[in-house]
Design a protein around this motif. Structure first.
Motif, short mmCIF file in Angstrom:
data_model
loop_
_atom_site.label_atom_id
_atom_site.label_comp_id
_atom_site.label_asym_id
_atom_site.label_seq_id
_atom_site.Cartn_x
_atom_site.Cartn_y
_atom_site.Cartn_z
N ALA A 253 0.83 -1.20 0.00
CA ALA A 253 0.00 0.00 0.00
C ALA A 253 0.87 1.25 0.00
O ALA A 253 0.56 2.24 -0.67
CB ALA A 253 -0.93 0.00 1.21
N CYS B 194 -5.22 -7.42 -4.11
CA CYS B 194 -4.43 -6.22 -3.81
C CYS B 194 -4.58 -5.17 -4.90
O CYS B 194 -4.70 -3.98 -4.61
CB CYS B 194 -2.96 -6.60 -3.64
SG CYS B 194 -2.75 -7.93 -2.46
N PHE C 53 -7.11 -4.80 -6.95
CA PHE C 53 -8.47 -4.25 -6.89
C PHE C 53 -8.59 -3.22 -5.77
O PHE C 53 -9.12 -2.13 -5.97
CB PHE C 53 -9.49 -5.37 -6.67
CG PHE C 53 -10.90 -4.84 -6.61
CD1 PHE C 53 -11.66 -4.76 -7.76
CD2 PHE C 53 -11.45 -4.41 -5.41
CE1 PHE C 53 -12.95 -4.24 -7.71
CE2 PHE C 53 -12.73 -3.89 -5.35
CZ PHE C 53 -13.49 -3.81 -6.52
N TYR C 54 -8.08 -3.57 -4.60
CA TYR C 54 -8.30 -2.70 -3.45
C TYR C 54 -7.50 -1.41 -3.53
O TYR C 54 -7.80 -0.45 -2.84
CB TYR C 54 -7.97 -3.44 -2.14
CG TYR C 54 -8.75 -4.73 -1.98
CD1 TYR C 54 -10.13 -4.73 -2.19
CD2 TYR C 54 -8.13 -5.93 -1.67
CE1 TYR C 54 -10.86 -5.91 -2.07
CE2 TYR C 54 -8.85 -7.11 -1.55
CZ TYR C 54 -10.21 -7.09 -1.76
OH TYR C 54 -10.94 -8.25 -1.65
N SER C 55 -6.47 -1.38 -4.36
CA SER C 55 -5.69 -0.14 -4.47
C SER C 55 -6.06 0.62 -5.74
O SER C 55 -5.34 1.47 -6.21
CB SER C 55 -4.19 -0.47 -4.47
OG SER C 55 -3.87 -1.32 -5.55
N TRP C 56 -7.22 0.28 -6.31
CA TRP C 56 -7.66 0.88 -7.56
C TRP C 56 -8.55 2.08 -7.28
O TRP C 56 -9.66 1.91 -6.79
CB TRP C 56 -8.40 -0.19 -8.37
CG TRP C 56 -8.98 0.24 -9.68
CD1 TRP C 56 -8.56 1.26 -10.48
CD2 TRP C 56 -10.08 -0.38 -10.35
NE1 TRP C 56 -9.33 1.31 -11.61
CE2 TRP C 56 -10.27 0.33 -11.56
CE3 TRP C 56 -10.91 -1.46 -10.07
CZ2 TRP C 56 -11.25 -0.01 -12.47
CZ3 TRP C 56 -11.90 -1.79 -10.98
CH2 TRP C 56 -12.06 -1.09 -12.17
N GLY C 57 -8.03 3.23 -7.57
CA GLY C 57 -8.85 4.44 -7.41
C GLY C 57 -9.29 4.73 -6.00
O GLY C 57 -10.29 5.41 -5.78
N THR C 58 -8.57 4.21 -5.00
CA THR C 58 -9.02 4.41 -3.64
C THR C 58 -8.36 5.63 -3.00
O THR C 58 -8.67 5.97 -1.88
CB THR C 58 -8.75 3.17 -2.77
OG1 THR C 58 -7.45 2.69 -3.06
CG2 THR C 58 -9.75 2.08 -3.06
N GLN D 138 -6.79 5.92 -14.09
CA GLN D 138 -8.12 5.30 -14.02
C GLN D 138 -8.02 3.78 -14.13
O GLN D 138 -9.01 3.10 -13.98
CB GLN D 138 -8.99 5.82 -15.15
CG GLN D 138 -9.42 7.25 -14.98
CD GLN D 138 -10.68 7.37 -14.14
OE1 GLN D 138 -11.42 6.43 -13.98
NE2 GLN D 138 -10.90 8.55 -13.60
N TYR D 139 -6.86 3.30 -14.44
CA TYR D 139 -6.73 1.87 -14.72
C TYR D 139 -6.19 1.08 -13.53
O TYR D 139 -5.58 1.64 -12.63
CB TYR D 139 -5.78 1.65 -15.90
CG TYR D 139 -6.38 1.97 -17.24
CD1 TYR D 139 -7.14 1.03 -17.92
CD2 TYR D 139 -6.19 3.21 -17.84
CE1 TYR D 139 -7.69 1.30 -19.15
CE2 TYR D 139 -6.72 3.50 -19.07
CZ TYR D 139 -7.48 2.54 -19.73
OH TYR D 139 -8.02 2.82 -20.96
N CYS D 140 -6.38 -0.20 -13.61
CA CYS D 140 -5.85 -1.12 -12.61
C CYS D 140 -5.35 -2.34 -13.37
O CYS D 140 -6.11 -2.95 -14.12
CB CYS D 140 -6.97 -1.50 -11.65
SG CYS D 140 -6.57 -2.87 -10.58
N PHE D 141 -4.09 -2.66 -13.21
CA PHE D 141 -3.54 -3.78 -13.96
C PHE D 141 -3.03 -4.85 -13.00
O PHE D 141 -2.31 -4.52 -12.06
CB PHE D 141 -2.39 -3.31 -14.86
CG PHE D 141 -2.75 -2.18 -15.77
CD1 PHE D 141 -3.52 -2.40 -16.90
CD2 PHE D 141 -2.34 -0.89 -15.48
CE1 PHE D 141 -3.87 -1.35 -17.74
CE2 PHE D 141 -2.68 0.17 -16.32
CZ PHE D 141 -3.45 -0.07 -17.45
#
Lengths: 921, 532
Positions: free
Chosen positions: B54, B77, B79-84, B100-103
Motif C-alpha cells: 500500500a 491487492c 483491486f483494493y488499491s484501484w482508485g481508492t 483510471q486503470y488497474c492492472f
C-alpha cells in the motif's frame, strides 16, 4: 479487441476470497474475525466494506511480518486471538487465511487446537477456520465457503425441529430484511445464515457496540442439523462449498436450491416454494405487489425495448438481473461475471435469445472470468446504452457516456448501497423504474436534437425539395449541371442527415449497396483481387455482380420492403469509376424512379478528375475516396500498380499519379458542394504516423469527414502478414485527428452488397436468382477472369481439380426457414442434412432431434441430451449454425465434427464450409 | 486515573506495557516526550495500518500518471488499491494517463505452485500490445516474494525487449511494519532508476522540487499555483500529478521542499548527496504555516526581488481570504479536535486548526517514525530492529556531472545551523502541554479516547470514520477529504474552514445525542495472563 489476451487483467471485475469471508462473518452474532496474513489485507477489506456499508468494520489481523513468513505465524495468530478476545469478548471468531498464509502452508487447525489447549478458559468460544487464499476464487466463493465452514465447524445438535434453514449468498441488508419479513408473513420459523442486515446497516443508537450484536446466533446454527429442510438461495454455488449439501450429506436435511427472488418468474417460484413449505397461502399484500409490478412492466415496456444493457458482477446477481431484464424486454447485450463460471452461458443463452430474436439482434455476449476492459470494449461495439452493476463500472459509464444503475457490491461512490433492494416484486419494481427512467432521461436529453436533425424540414428548403426533384428530372433529360448544382447545395445537409454512413444519428436509415462495379484500376497491397475491395467491404465473401438492369430491379424490390431506404451506394466490389459506364447507366435508371434518394459512391479517386462533373450531373451527392497517403514515397509502399489510361505504372510514379488525381478530384467535388468522405486504411509501420497529415490535407481540400479504418488482413495479399494496429491505436488516432476534423467512429466496413441499416445487414434476404446460376465457387472464377492480373486464377484451378477428388461431405445445418442458416445450434429441433460433392450442395434429408436445451428449467441434464444430439448427427462431417456454444463446439470437435457459424443462404454456406474444410490440413 | 491509563486499563499487562510506550502526555518543559513508533503492530488489535504494498504502489507510485503499474499477484491487492486514493492528475498532451486503470497479473493457484514469472512476462507482452506504455512498474504482493519470482529479472528483460523503462518493486505486504516500508522501497528505486535521467532545460534559478505532495483533492495544484505566482519553477512534484519526465528532471532543481517528511525523506536526502540539492521541511497546510514556509523558501534563495514578491503575494492572497476566515473562526473558535492520520498530516493540520481557533487535544500517526513525533534529533538514538533492517537502505555518491550547488558552503552551513534546511522538528514541539500523542491508535483505543476526551471533531480515515460518527462526533477524513479539497495554502484553508463549519453546524447533529452524554464511561478490569 483483446481476444485471447488473458494474462493481464485490466480493471478487475472481481475481488478476492477473504473479502467474501469477512462479509459473511459479519452476519454472525457476536463474532469478530481475524485474517491470518499481513495487515494490509484486513485494512484494504475494511476500507472497502466501510465505504459500501457506511458502518464501522472491525477485522483483526495477525499482522505477519517478514519474520513470520520465515518461522511461521503461529505466535502471531495465538497472540492475536487472545488480544481479540480481551477487547471484544466474542462468542465466535472467524479465522480466515490469506495468500500469504496459504502460500507458506500454515496449519490453522493445529494452531486453533493449541490455542484451546493453552487456554481452556476460552473453550466456549467457537473458532472457525476458513481457508481462503486470495488466488483460489473471488469474493463470491469466499462468502459461500465461509458458510460451509461455519456449519462444518459449529458442533451440531441433530435433534429434529420444525424450523427451516435459509442459506443465502451476499445480499444487501435491505434484501435480507425483506426476506425476513416475508418468511414471517408466511409463518415460517427459520434459521437464516448469515444475517448481516443489522450489523452492516444499523441505526444510530445511544450506545455503540463494536461487537456485532445482531446476526445469526451460534445457538441457532447448532440447530441447523435438525431442521426440517434447507432453502439455499443461490444457484451459482459450487457443490463443494454448499452448506446445504453438507447438511444433507451429514444430517439428512433435505434441501432445495433456487434463484434469487428477483423479477416476476423467480419471485413466483420463490413464493410457490414458501407456500408449499409453510402450507400457507401467499399473503394478500404480496399478491398486490405482484399486480403492481406487472402493471409497471406493461406501463414501461415501450421504453424498456430501447434498452441495451450490460450486466456485470457476481454470478447470482448477473443471472437474476438478466432474467428480470428479459421479462421486461430489456436486451442484455452483455452479461458478464469476473468469477470463473462456465455455466453462465448455459443459464442465460436461451433466456436472452427470447429477446434477441424478437428484436432482431444477432450479437450479444455472455462472458465469465472477465475484466472491465473487455466489458468496455464490447459495450462500445454493441452500442450498449445502460450499465447495471457495482460502482466499478463508473469508468465505463464516464468514458462511453452510458448511465449506470448501481446494484451489487461495492457501491462506494454513492450513498446507500446497503439499502438498495432487488428482492420481491417491489424490489424488481424499483429497479425496473430506475432502468426505465435512465432510458427516458437519456432520450429526453437527446431526442430534440435528433428529431431536428433527422426530420425537421426547414421552411425555406421544403419548397426546394420539390424544385430539386423537378430539376433532377430536368437534368436527366437536359443535363444542365449548373442549375442542378445550385439546388443540390441547398439540400445536401438534409441528405447527409439521412445518410447512415455520414451521420451517426442516422443509423435508422437504410442504405443499399449495389454491386455493379467488378473491375478495379489500381492494386492495393492489402487486397486480393478475387475478393471484394477491402477499402469498402469485408473480404472473404464475394459479391454476385449485377448488371445495371438487374441492380435496378433489385433496388425496386428492396425499396418496397425497406421503407426507410434513403441511400443508394455503389461500393464495388471493384472501383465505381473503373466501371463508369455501368455506374452511369444504373444511376440514371434509378433517378428516373426515385427523385429523392441519395446517391453515394466510393472510389480510389484515380478517375475522379475525369468523371467528377458527370457524377455531379448524375445527382451524386456523397463521394468517398480512399486516400491512404499524401506522400508518393509512402504511397509506393501501399500500391503495387496503377492502371491509368491503358498503361500500368509502378512504384512512386504510380503513387504520384494516383495522388495528384485524388487531390484534384476531391477539390473538384468539394468546390461544387459535394460531401466528400475520405477513408484511410491504417497500416502499421507504413502510414500510421502519416495519417494526421493526410487528414489535414483532406480538411484543406474541403472534405467533411475522414474514416480511419483497420486493415483487414486478406489471405494471399502482400500485407497478409502485416501486423494489425490495435483498436485502441485506431481510436487514439481518430481522437488525435478529431482535433483536425470530424472523424467517423461508427464504420462497420460493410459489404459491397450490404442492405439495411448499419446494425442489421439484410442482404441475404435479397440474394436473388443469379446466385443459383453462379454458385459461390464458380463465382470466384468469374472474378478471377475479370481481374487484369491472371495469376490469382492458378491456385484456384488447383483447388478446382482437388474438388473432383474430394469425397462427399455431409453437413448438418441449423435452420428454421430452410433457406438461411438462421438458428442457434442449441435450439435446433431438426437438422437439414446436405451432401456436398464436386462443388454442389444437395439437400438430403431433415433429421429431427431431441432439443437438448429448452431453458434453464430443464437444463440440469443438458449434457446427456447434448450427447444424444451429437449422436444424431454423428455421421456428418460438419455442423453449420448461426451460433454455437463453446461446450457443444468442443464436444463436436472431439467427435471430429467441424463447426461453422454464419448467417447466409444454406447452399452458399455449405459450399463455403466445404471450401474451409478443404483448406484444413 | 489519567485518560491514558483508563484506556490502557482494559489490556492485559503485556499489551498494557507495549501500548503505554506508544502514548505520551505532552510535556515540553520536562522534555520527556519519547514515544514508541514504527514498531510491530500487536496482532489481533484492530490497527488502522496498511501494508508495504500500500505504501509503495498506493502512496508513492500510484500518482505517477504515465507509469503503467502492474500489480503482480492475486487479484485482491490490485483491486483494493484501484482508485481508492484521491490523487488527482491532469491529462497532458502526449503523456499517457493510467490513473483510471488497474492492472494485475491475477495469479491463480497453478501460478503460485509453478511460479508466476511466465505470466508476468506475458502480461507485459499484452500491456505492450494494448497500451504501449513507455514506463512499466511491477509491484509484487505477498505470495510473489514467497514463491521466488524474480521480478527484477523480468524488468530487465522487458527493458531490453521493448526499449522501455521497466522497474520492479519488491514491496510484498509483509515487509516492514506498515506502509512506511513501502515508501522506502519506492524511494530507493526512484533514486536508482529515474531521478537524474532528464535533460529538460531549466532556466529559472528559483527552481524547486515539491516532495511528498500527492495532490490529494488538488492540494498540489493549489501549492504549485502559489509558488508559480511568486516566481518559482516547480521542476517536479513527488509524485502528485507527475509524469515520469518530471521526476527524471528533479535533479536539476535548486531546492527540495518536503511536505510529507515520512514518505519521501529518503529521496530528499539521497538527491542532496548525489546532486547537491538541499531540502527544506515545509508546510502548506494552514495560513500562518504557509506564510512562514514562503518566507523560509525566499530566505534560502536570498534574492531581494523574490523576497519582495513573496510579501506582495502573501498580502494579496491573505486579503482575498481574510473575511471568510474571520467568519469561520468566529464559528469554530474554542472547539477541540483529535487527529489520527498518516505520517505527517496529524502535524500539518494542527496549524490550520490553530488558524481557526480549534485546539488539538490528541494527535497520532499511523505509520510515522519517532522523528515525525520528536524531531530528527532523535534519529541517532533510534535503534534499528529486525523489521527496519530488512528494508534495504541505499547509499549514493555525488554525481560527477550533475552535482550542482546554489549556495556557498558558508551560507549552507549557516542555514543548517539555523535548522532552516535539512531539518524537521517533529510534531511534539508544536503541541501544548497536557495534550496527547498516540502512535498506531487502534479501533478500540479510538473509541475509548473519544469517550474520554470528547473532542468536537475527529480527523481520521475511512476505517475509523464511522466509529466517531456512531459515537456522535463529527468525523472528517483527512486521507480523502470526504470528496472535497483542496485544503492547502490560502484558498484551501477557506475550503477546509467551510467544510468543518458545515459539519459542526448541520442540523442533523442536533437530533443525535452523544452516547457519553447519557451513558457512564466504561468500567475496566485489570489484566491477567502474560501475553502480548
Amino acid at each position: 479487441m483483446r481476444g485471447n489476451l488473458v494474462n493481464l487483467n485490466v480493471n478487475p471485475c472481481k475481488m478476492c476470497m477473504p473479502m467474501g469471508v469477512m462479509t459473511a462473518m459479519y452476519g454472525i452474532k457476536k463474532c469478530v474475525s481475524i485474517l491470518h496474513g499481513s495487515q494490509g489485507c484486513s485494512t484494504y477489506i475494511r476500507r472497502h466494506m466501510a465505504t459500501h456499508y457506511n458502518e464501522p468494520v472491525d477485522i483483526a489481523s495477525s499482522s505477519l511480518t517478514e519474520e513470520g513468513t520465515v518461522y511461521g505465524g503461529e505466535k502471531n495468530l495465538l497472540q492475536g486471538l487472545l488480544n481479540l478476545i480481551r477487547v471484544y469478548h466474542p462468542e465466535v471468531i472467524g479465522v480466515a487465511t490469506t495468500c500469504l498464509a496459504e502460500t507458506i502452508g500454515e496449519d490453522i487447525g493445529r494452531m486453533i487446537e493449541r490455542f484451546y489447549e493453552e487456554h481452556p478458559e476460552h473453550k466456549d468460544i467457537t473458532i472457525i477456520k476458513i481457508p481462503s487464499a486470495g488466488y483460489k476464487g473471488t469474493q463470491y466463493e469466499g462468502f459461500m465457503t465461509a458458510l460451509y465452514h461455519i456449519v462444518k465447524t459449529v458442533p451440531m445438535n441433530p435433534e429434529k425441529h420444525s424450523k427451516v434453514n435459509i442459506i443465502t449468498g451476499q445480499l444487501s441488508p435491505a434484501d435480507t430484511r425483506y426476506l425476513k419479513e416475508l418468511l414471517a408473513e408466511f409463518g415460517i420459523e427459520y434459521i437464516l445464515l448469515p444475517d448481516l442486515s443489522e450489523n452492516l446497516d444499523g441505526g444510530h443508537l445511544h450506545t455503540y457496540s463494536k461487537l456485532p450484536q445482531e446476526g445469526t446466533d451460534i445457538r441457532m446454527i447448532e440447530k441447523m442439523a435438525g431442521a426440517r429442510m434447507t432453502i439455499e438461495i443461490t444457484i451459482s454455488i459450487d457443490e463443494k462449498n454448499s452448506a446445504a449439501k453438507y447438511l444433507y450429506d451429514t444430517y439428512d436435511v433435505p434441501y432445495i436450491r433456487c434463484n434469487l427472488p428477483v423479477g416476476l418468474r423467480d419471485n413466483d417460484e420463490f413464493l410457490r416454494i414458501l407456500a408449499k413449505v409453510s402450507g400457507n397461502a401467499v399473503p394478500l399484500k404480496t399478491l398486490k405487489e405482484r399486480e403492481r409490478y406487472i402493471d409497471a412492466m406493461i406501463d414501461s415496456h415501450k421504453y424498456n425495448g430501447e434498452a441495451r444493457v450490460a450486466i456485470y458482477g457476481e454470478p447470482d446477481f448477473v443471472v437474476s438481473t438478466a432474467r428480470m431484464c428479459v421479462e421486461n424486454g430489456i436486451m442484455p447485450m452483455i452479461t458478464a461475471t469476473g468469477s470463473k463460471y462456465p455455466k453462465l452461458r448455459e443459464l442465460l443463452e436461451q433466456e436472452i435469445m427470447t429477446v434477441s430474436e424478437a428484436f432482431f439482434i444477432d450479437d450479444y455476449k455472455i462472458i465469465e472470468d472477465v475484466d472491465f476492459q473487455t466489458i468496455e470494449e464490447y459495450a462500445r461495439d454493441l452500442k450498449v446504452n445502460l450499465l447495471i452493476g457495482n460502482s466499478d463500472g463508473r469508468r465505463i459509464s464516464e468514458t462511453l457516456e452510458i448511465p449506470l444503475v448501481r446494484r451489487g457490491f461495492p457501491i462506494h461512490d454513492r450513498m446507500g448501497g446497503q439499502r438498495l433492494r432487488m428482492f420481491g416484486y417491489e424490489g424488481a419494481l424499483t429497479l425496473i423504474d430506475e432502468i426505465t427512467n435512465e432510458i427516458l432521461g437519456r432520450k429526453e436529453r437527446t431526442f430534440r436534437e435528433n428529431l431536428y436533425q433527422q426530420y425537421y424540414i426547414r421552411e425555406e428548403s421544403s419548397t426546394q425539395i420539390s424544385e430539386e426533384a423537378a430539376a433532377a428530372v430536368h437534368n436527366w433529360e437536359g443535363d444542365d449541371s449548373m442549375e442542378n448544382e445550385l439546388v443540390k447545395r441547398q439540400t445536401i445537409e438534409e441528405k447527409t442527415a439521412k445518410h447512415p454512413c455520414y451521420n451517426c444519428q442516422a443509423h435508422q436509415y437504410a442504405r443499399i449497396h449495389l454491386p455493379i462495379a467488378p473491375k478495379c484500376n489500381i492494386s492495393c497491397n492489402y487486397c486480393l483481387r478475387k475478393y471484394d475491395c477491402p477499402n469498402e467491404s469485408r473480404p472473404g465473401v464475394t459479391t454476385a455482380i449485377l448488371s445495371p438492369k438487374e441492380a435496378f430491379l433489385k433496388f425496386m424490390e428492396v425499396k418496397t420492403k425497406v421503407p426507410n431506404l434513403s441511400v443508394v451506394g455503389i461500393a464495388g466490389p471493384g472501383d465505381a469509376l473503373a466501371n463508369f459506364t455501368e455506374t452511369k447507366a444504373l444511376l440514371t435508371l434509378i433517378r428516373k424512379e426515385d427523385k429523392d434518394i441519395t446517391f453515394c459512391l466510393s472510389t480510389n479517386g484515380l478517375m475522379l478528375p475525369q468523371y467528377a462533373n458527370e457524377l455531379i450531373a448524375l445527382g451524386v451527392s456523397h463521394v468517398t475516396v480512399t486516400m491512404n497517403a499524401i506522400d508518393p514515397k509512402i504511397g509506393a509502399q501501399i500500391y503495387k500498380y496503377v492502371d491509368y489510361m491503358g498503361t500500368k505504372y509502378y512504384g512512386e510514379t504510380a503513387a504520384a499519379i494516383l495522388l495528384s488525381n485524388q487531390l484534384a478530384g476531391i477539390r473538384m467535388l468539394t468546390e461544387q458542394g459535394i460531401i466528400c468522405k475520405v477513408n484511410i486504411v491504417m497500416l502499421k509501420g507504413i502510414n500510421d504516423h502519416h495519417i494526421p497529415e493526410v487528414v489535414a490535407k483532406v480538411k484543406e481540400l474541403g472534405g467533411v469527414i475522414t474514416n480511419i479504418m483497420q486493415m483487414i488482413p486478406v489471405k494471399g495479399s502482400v500485407f497478409e502478414e502485416l501486423p494489425l494496429v490495435t483498436n485502441k491505436e485506431i481510436m487514439q488516432m481518430r481522437v488525435k485527428c478529431g482535433e483536425i476534423m470530424k472523424q467517423m467512429y461508427h464504420c462497420k466496413q460493410c459489404r459491397a452488397d450490404a442492405i439495411g441499416t448499419l446494425d442489421s445487414d439484410r442482404s441475404s434476404e435479397f440474394q436473388t436468382g443469379n446466385q443459383k446460376e453462379a454458385p459461390l465457387v464458380d463465382k470466384e472464377y468469374l472474378d478471377g477472369m475479370d481481374s487484369e492480373n491472371p495469376s490469382p486464377r492458378l491456385p484456384e484451378e488447383a483447388e478446382a481439380s482437388q474438388q473432383v477428388t474430394t469425397p462427399k461431405l455431409y453437413m448438418a445445418v441449423a435452420t428454421k426457414s430452410g433457406i438461411i442458416v438462421d438458428q442457434h445450434f442449441g435450439q435446433v429441433s431438426e437438422f437439414y442434412v446436405y451432401e456436398y460433392t464436386k462443388g454442389n450442395a444437395v439437400f438430403k434429408e431433415k433429421r429431427p432431434v431431441n432439443q437438448y436445451c429448452k431453458g434453464s428449467a430443464e437444463c440440469g441434464e443438458g449434457t446427456d441430451k447434448m450427447d444424444l444430439l451429437i449422436q444424431t448427427i454423428a455421421d456428418c462431417d460438419a455442423v453449420i449454425a448461426m451460433r454455437i456454444g463453446d461446450g457443444p463446439k468442443v464436444k463436436l470437435g472431439q467427435k471430429g465434427i467441424k463447426t461453422f457459424t454464419t448467417y447466409d443462404k444454406i447452399e452458399a454456406s455449405v459450399l463455403w464450409a466445404a471450401n474451409e474444410i478443404k483448406k484444413l490440413p | 486515573m489519567n485518560v491514558m491509563n483508563r484506556v490502557l486499563d482494559q489490556y492485559n499487562s503485556k499489551v498494557y506495557k507495549n501500548r503505554k510506550e506508544h502514548m505520551v502526555g505532552v510535556n515540553n518543559n520536562e522534555n520527556n516526550n519519547e514515544i514508541a513508533a514504527n514498531v510491530r503492530t500487536i496482532p489481533g488489535i484492530i490497527s488502522q495500518r496498511g501494508c508495504c504494498y500500500a505504501g509503495c504502489k498506493g502512496v508513492v507510485l500510484g500518482p505517477i500518471k504515465d507509469a503503467f503499474i502492474i500489480t503482480h499477484g492475486p487479484i485482491g491487492c490490485a483491486f483494493y488499491s484501484w482508485g481508492t486514493r484521491r490523487h488527482k492528475a491532469k491529462k497532458d498532451e502526449g503523456v499517457a494517463n493510467y490513473l483510471q486503470y488497474c492492472f494485475s497479473t491475477d495469479l491463480q493457484e497453478p501460478d503460485i505452485v509453478f511460479g508466476g514469472e511466465k505470466k508476468l512476462k506475458q502480461a507485459i507482452v499484452e500491456a505492450m500490445e494494448l497500451f504501449r506504455p513507455s514506463t512499466i512498474m511491477i509491484c509484487s504482493t505477498c505470495p510473489v516474494g514467497l514463491i521466488g519470482d524474480d521480478i527484477h529479472a523480468v524488468a530487465k528483460w522487458a527493458e531490453k525487449e521493448y526499449e522501455i523503462k521497466c522497474i520492479a518493486f519488491s514491496c510484498e505486504g509483509y515487509k516492514g511494519v506498515s506502509q512506511s516500508a513501502g515508501h522506502h522501497i519506492a524511494n530507493n528505486q526512484l533514486v536508482r532508476y529515474v531521478i537524474g535521467e532528464g535533460d529538460r532545460k531549466i532556466t529559472n534559478k528559483f527552481s524547486v522540487n515539491l516532495l511528498g505532495e500527492y495532490n490529494i483533492g488538488g492540494d498540489g495544484w493549489e501549492t504549485e499555483r502559489l509558488l508559480k505566482r511568486i516566481g518559482y519553477e516547480v521542476v517536479s512534484t513527488f509524485t502528485g500529478n507527475s509524469s515520469m519526465d518530471d521526476l527524471k528532471n528533479s535533479h536539476q532543481a535548486n531546492l527540495s521542499l518536503v511536505q510529507c517528511h515520512r514518505s519521501i525523506n529518503y529521496i530528499a536526502e539521497l538527491i542532496e548527496t548525489k546532486y547537491g540539492i538541499p531540502w527544506m521541511k515545509v508546510n502548506f497546510i494552514g495560513v500562518d504555516a504557509t506564510i512562514e514556509t514562503l518566507r523560509n523558501v525566499a530566505r534560502y534563495f536570498g534574492d531581494s526581488e523574490l523576497t519582495a514578491r513573496t510579501e506582495e503575494v502573501i498580502a494579496d492572497e491573505l486579503d482575498s481570504i481574510q473575511e471568510d476566515m474571520e467568519y469561520y473562526k468566529s464559528k469554530l473558535k474554542g472547539k477541540s479536535a483529535a487527529i489520527y492520520v498518516g505520517g505527517s498530516r496529524a502535524h500539518h493540520y494542527q496549524f490550520l486548526l490553530n488558524d481557526l481557533g480549534v485546539h488539538t487535544i490528541l494527535a497520532g500517526y499511523e505509520f510515522g517514525h519517532r522523528e515525525e513525533y520528536e524531531g530528527r534529533e532523535v534519529i541517532p538514538f533510534v535503534k534499528p530492529d529486525a523489521d527496519s533492517k530488512n528494508i534495504e537502505s541505499i547509499t549514493v555518491e555525488p554525481d560527477p556531472e550533475k552535482y550542482h550547488v546554489y549556495l556557498s558552503e558558508e551560507d549552507l552551513k549557516r542555514l543548517k545551523e539555523e535548522k532552516l534546511i535539512d531539518y524537521y522538528g517533529g510534531m511534539v514541539k508544536d503541541m501544548k502541554d497536557g495534550t496527547y500523542m498516540v502512535d498506531d491508535l487502534n479501533h478500540y483505543e479510538t473509541e475509548e479516547f473519544l469517550k474520554l476526551l470528547k473532542p468536537d471533531i475527529f480527523f481520521s480515515g475511512i476505517k475509523d470514520k464511522y466509529v466517531a460518527q456512531k459515537s456522535g462526533i463529527l468525523s472528517k477524513q483527512l486521507h480523502s477529504y470526504d470528496y472535497s479539497g483542496p485544503y492547502s495554502c490560502f484558498r484551501g484553508a477557506v475550503n477546509f474552514a467551510r467544510d468543518i463549519t458545515m459539519g459542526i453546524y448541520t442540523p442533523a447533529w442536533s437530533y443525535v445525542k452523544s452516547p457519553w452524554k447519557t451513558a457512564p464511561v466504561l468500567s475496566g478490569s485489570l489484566g491477567g495472563e502474560a501475553v502480548c
